[in-house]
Design an enzyme around this catalytic site. Structure first.
Site, PDB file in Angstrom:
ATOM      1  N   GLY A  60      36.617 -50.909 -22.966  1.00  0.00           N
ATOM      2  CA  GLY A  60      35.757 -50.289 -24.016  1.00  0.00           C
ATOM      3  C   GLY A  60      36.558 -49.547 -25.064  1.00  0.00           C
ATOM      4  CB  ILE A  61      35.095 -47.702 -27.558  1.00  0.00           C
ATOM      5  CG1 ILE A  61      35.442 -47.253 -29.126  1.00  0.00           C
ATOM      6  CG2 ILE A  61      33.996 -46.726 -27.255  1.00  0.00           C
ATOM      7  CD1 ILE A  61      34.510 -47.403 -30.140  1.00  0.00           C
ATOM      8  N   GLY A  62      37.718 -46.212 -27.267  1.00  0.00           N
ATOM      9  CA  GLY A  62      38.510 -44.831 -26.933  1.00  0.00           C
ATOM     10  C   GLY A  62      39.932 -45.241 -26.546  1.00  0.00           C
ATOM     11  CB  ALA A  63      42.480 -42.555 -26.346  1.00  0.00           C
ATOM     12  CB  ILE A  64      41.436 -45.149 -21.411  1.00  0.00           C
ATOM     13  CG1 ILE A  64      41.095 -43.705 -21.268  1.00  0.00           C
ATOM     14  CG2 ILE A  64      41.549 -45.749 -20.157  1.00  0.00           C
ATOM     15  CD1 ILE A  64      42.228 -42.687 -20.862  1.00  0.00           C
ATOM     16  CD  GLU A 120      31.697 -53.410 -25.169  1.00  0.00           C
ATOM     17  OE1 GLU A 120      30.807 -53.775 -24.613  1.00  0.00           O
ATOM     18  OE2 GLU A 120      32.403 -52.531 -24.626  1.00  0.00           O
ATOM     19  N   GLY A 127      28.524 -50.745 -24.652  1.00  0.00           N
ATOM     20  CA  GLY A 127      28.277 -51.946 -23.814  1.00  0.00           C
ATOM     21  C   GLY A 127      28.690 -51.316 -22.460  1.00  0.00           C
TER      22      GLY A 127
HETATM   23  N1  COA Z   1      33.639 -31.418 -22.573  1.00  0.00           N
HETATM   24  C1  COA Z   1      33.827 -30.857 -23.647  1.00  0.00           C
HETATM   25  N2  COA Z   1      34.876 -31.615 -24.714  1.00  0.00           N
HETATM   26  C2  COA Z   1      34.928 -33.018 -24.408  1.00  0.00           C
HETATM   27  C3  COA Z   1      34.701 -33.549 -23.046  1.00  0.00           C
HETATM   28  C4  COA Z   1      34.126 -32.486 -22.153  1.00  0.00           C
HETATM   29  N3  COA Z   1      33.627 -32.826 -20.803  1.00  0.00           N
HETATM   30  N4  COA Z   1      35.239 -34.593 -22.872  1.00  0.00           N
HETATM   31  C5  COA Z   1      35.881 -34.745 -24.127  1.00  0.00           C
HETATM   32  N5  COA Z   1      35.641 -33.867 -24.766  1.00  0.00           N
HETATM   33  C6  COA Z   1      36.209 -33.790 -26.428  1.00  0.00           C
HETATM   34  C7  COA Z   1      37.700 -34.258 -26.320  1.00  0.00           C
HETATM   35  O1  COA Z   1      38.408 -32.852 -26.216  1.00  0.00           O
HETATM   36  C8  COA Z   1      37.703 -34.687 -27.823  1.00  0.00           C
HETATM   37  O2  COA Z   1      37.707 -33.814 -28.751  1.00  0.00           O
HETATM   38  P1  COA Z   1      38.578 -33.957 -30.081  1.00  0.00           P
HETATM   39  O3  COA Z   1      37.733 -34.792 -30.736  1.00  0.00           O
HETATM   40  O4  COA Z   1      38.129 -32.497 -30.752  1.00  0.00           O
HETATM   41  O5  COA Z   1      39.882 -33.998 -29.708  1.00  0.00           O
HETATM   42  C9  COA Z   1      36.388 -35.469 -28.110  1.00  0.00           C
HETATM   43  O6  COA Z   1      35.423 -34.864 -26.989  1.00  0.00           O
HETATM   44  C10 COA Z   1      36.737 -37.083 -27.618  1.00  0.00           C
HETATM   45  O7  COA Z   1      36.768 -37.034 -26.549  1.00  0.00           O
HETATM   46  P2  COA Z   1      38.187 -38.343 -26.117  1.00  0.00           P
HETATM   47  O8  COA Z   1      38.604 -38.428 -24.466  1.00  0.00           O
HETATM   48  O9  COA Z   1      39.292 -38.027 -26.947  1.00  0.00           O
HETATM   49  O10 COA Z   1      37.311 -39.509 -26.484  1.00  0.00           O
HETATM   50  P3  COA Z   1      37.927 -41.093 -26.567  1.00  0.00           P
HETATM   51  O11 COA Z   1      37.799 -41.280 -28.013  1.00  0.00           O
HETATM   52  O12 COA Z   1      38.659 -41.387 -25.491  1.00  0.00           O
HETATM   53  O13 COA Z   1      36.372 -41.874 -26.266  1.00  0.00           O
HETATM   54  C11 COA Z   1      34.445 -41.852 -25.252  1.00  0.00           C
HETATM   55  C12 COA Z   1      35.848 -41.519 -25.032  1.00  0.00           C
HETATM   56  C13 COA Z   1      33.465 -41.660 -23.854  1.00  0.00           C
HETATM   57  C14 COA Z   1      33.742 -41.108 -26.306  1.00  0.00           C
HETATM   58  C15 COA Z   1      34.236 -43.246 -25.627  1.00  0.00           C
HETATM   59  O14 COA Z   1      34.896 -44.103 -24.523  1.00  0.00           O
HETATM   60  C16 COA Z   1      32.946 -43.862 -25.750  1.00  0.00           C
HETATM   61  O15 COA Z   1      32.316 -43.882 -26.999  1.00  0.00           O
HETATM   62  N6  COA Z   1      32.273 -44.536 -25.004  1.00  0.00           N
HETATM   63  C17 COA Z   1      30.771 -44.766 -25.046  1.00  0.00           C
HETATM   64  C18 COA Z   1      30.103 -45.879 -24.300  1.00  0.00           C
HETATM   65  C19 COA Z   1      31.336 -47.128 -23.847  1.00  0.00           C
HETATM   66  O16 COA Z   1      32.011 -46.824 -23.146  1.00  0.00           O
HETATM   67  N7  COA Z   1      30.978 -48.162 -24.518  1.00  0.00           N
HETATM   68  C20 COA Z   1      31.922 -49.452 -24.301  1.00  0.00           C
HETATM   69  C21 COA Z   1      32.548 -50.052 -25.510  1.00  0.00           C
HETATM   70  S1  COA Z   1      31.500 -50.102 -27.118  1.00  0.00           S
END
Ligand code: COA
Length: 436
Positions: free
Chosen positions: A214-218, A237, A335
């Site tokens: 998926g999306i994000g840093a992981i 996707e 997705g």
């Molecule tokens: N409480 C408060 N803040 C939180 C938090 C929580 N539980 N979890 C994350 N945050 C904050 C982080 O500190 C970070 O803040 P910053 O932007 O000020 O640094 C921000 O939210 C983003 O968190 P991060 O862990 O860096 O997000 P990421 O870029 O790794 O993305 C998702 C993680 C979940 C947002 C991303 O995977 C996503 O959009 N998923 C949606 C659905 C999906 O999985 N789709 C599949 C691919 S389309």
């Protein structure tokens, strides 16, 4: 073959077709037709129309149509909330339509949303009269099929990708030319926690697995840990730069895929120029309709389908929030559910939710309850594996109290006691009785 002869117009001329109340679809991520967006926004600024609906998935680059200043000209209803529209969606000037990524195309094909104008980017036509939509097929193909008018920016920087990305020029009504490079997505180096998460995920990924990330840093952090794996495949996707070294070294070869054997399948892309170069004229990559890539019953046919997605918060019963921080929308379902469900039905499949145990401010992402207003993306019934930097636990088939214990075992040590107390308050003294 009858090849349509077409004439090139300026972006300003092309967007004259847009009128008040129209629904406009934009191709996504790197492939936003920015010159058309700019020309459309200029008309909005001059007050030449009102209430033009703008739809898109994740987009990169400026998105002024979502801003307060243009509130009267545009009604923004995205299918995913990216960083460029997040503040405006949270402030209410822009809006979001919750929808599974697999069904974004159905909004158009099923007639739930009209598409008056589809604005897309394509590569120059080949000798057979076909252009490629490059990095954005997703719901954009459905928009093109159903739109009253299709405006395409012909751009030599758009990679000529294969699969459903190839469409005949006869599907396009208006042509504009541009040669602005595609917008690259930026990634940071994985943190120590993300590398640890990557290692735990790598331990769950078997040789011969078919991956969705998926999306994000992981996802990139996971990919860096797969260098000694064998015969991996990609059905996803989206993918980004992290897969490239694994393709080069032969780790990703798609040999074990039941569908699209030997090919990497995706519906949109988000990466650096290297990724766009990689898919150009590459028969090993198929850019497919999201109705195909994200259909859980297609996904389930890939043996050892392994879906890795991230999240914002999880409660101690296993409910996963990935789209909002409390009431504030941060992204979208994307997705995640399509793949979690598809992978769980695949032979030898695994679905994984992976995230750091705490935020960068030290807040635990594993919580007694989800924040007020947070929505459940992956339900407690759908979740299987859950990973943090402290380990991997499988919640599937586990009771509520077992789940609490497992989730707390991978929470940050600083938060385990308070989470344990919350579980005790919820379940009473029985919670501490561990079944043998
Ligand atoms: N409480 C408060 N803040 C939180 C938090 C929580 N539980 N979890 C994350 N945050 C904050 C982080 O500190 C970070 O803040 P910053 O932007 O000020 O640094 C921000 O939210 C983003 O968190 P991060 O862990 O860096 O997000 P990421 O870029 O790794 O993305 C998702 C993680 C979940 C947002 C991303 O995977 C996503 O959009 N998923 C949606 C659905 C999906 O999985 N789709 C599949 C691919 S389309």
């Amino acid at each position: 073959m009858t090849q349509k002869t077409y004439k090139i117009v300026s972006p300003q001329e092309a967007v004259k077709i847009i009128k008040s109340g129209d629904h406009v679809h934009l191709s996504s991520v790197a492939s936003v037709p920015q010159c058309l967006v700019d020309a459309m926004v200029e008309r909005g600024r001059r007050g030449e129309f009102s209430n033009v609906y703008v739809h898109h998935l994740h987009t990169e680059g400026p998105a002024p149509y979502a801003s307060a200043e243009l509130e009267k000209a545009f009604q923004h209803d995205a299918f995913f909330v990216g960083a460029n529209v997040r503040k405006d969606v949270q402030a209410g000037f822009a809006d979001y339509i919750p929808v599974m990524l697999s069904e974004t195309q159905k909004l158009y094909r099923g007639g739930y949303l009209p598409c008056d104008v589809a604005m897309i980017q394509v590569c120059p036509p080949d000798e057979h009269g076909y252009v490629s939509m490059g990095t954005s097929v997703d719901a954009t193909l459905a928009a093109v099929e159903t739109a009253k008018t299709v405006i395409a920016v012909v751009n030599p920087c758009v990679p000529r990708s294969f699969g459903d990305a190839l469409i005949p020029v006869s599907m396009i009504d208006v042509f504009v030319e541009d040669n602005t490079p595609l917008m690259p997505a930026h990634f940071t180096q994985p943190t120590t926690e993300e590398i640890a998460i990557g290692k735990h995920c790598a331990g769950l990924i078997e040789d011969g697995a078919c991956l969705q990330m998926g999306i994000g840093a992981i996802p990139n952090a996971v990919l860096t840990q797969l260098t000694t794996h064998q015969n991996l495949g990609i059905h996803t996707e989206m993918f980004a730069d992290g897969v490239l070294p694994l393709v080069e070294s032969g780790v990703i070869n798609g040999k074990n895929k039941k569908l699209d054997n030997g090919k990497m399948v995706s519906t949109f892309l988000m990466g650096s120029q290297k990724v766009y170069d990689f898919i150009h004229n590459n028969p090993r990559v198929a850019m497919m309709d999201v109705a195909y890539t994200n259909d859980p019953f297609i996904i389930a046919q890939q043996p050892k389908m392994t879906a890795i997605n991230s999240a914002l918060q999880i409660d101690i019963t296993g409910q996963v929030c990935a789209d909002s921080l409390g009431t504030k929308f941060f992204s979208g379902v994307g997705g995640q559910v399509d793949f979690i469900y598809g992978a769980s039905r695949s032979e030898g499949g695994k679905s994984i939710i992976a995230m750091p145990s705490t935020t960068n401010k030290g807040i635990s992402k594993i919580a007694p309850t989800l924040n007020l207003g947070a929505g459940v993306v992956t339900t407690r019934n759908h979740i299987h594996w859950f990973v943090t930097e402290f380990g991997a636990v499988n919640l599937y088939g586990k009771s509520l109290q077992e789940r609490a214990r497992l989730l707390i075992s991978v929470a940050h040590p600083d938060h385990r006691e308070e989470l344990d107390r919350a579980a005790f308050e919820r379940y009473g003294s029985h919670y501490h009785f561990v079944r043998k």
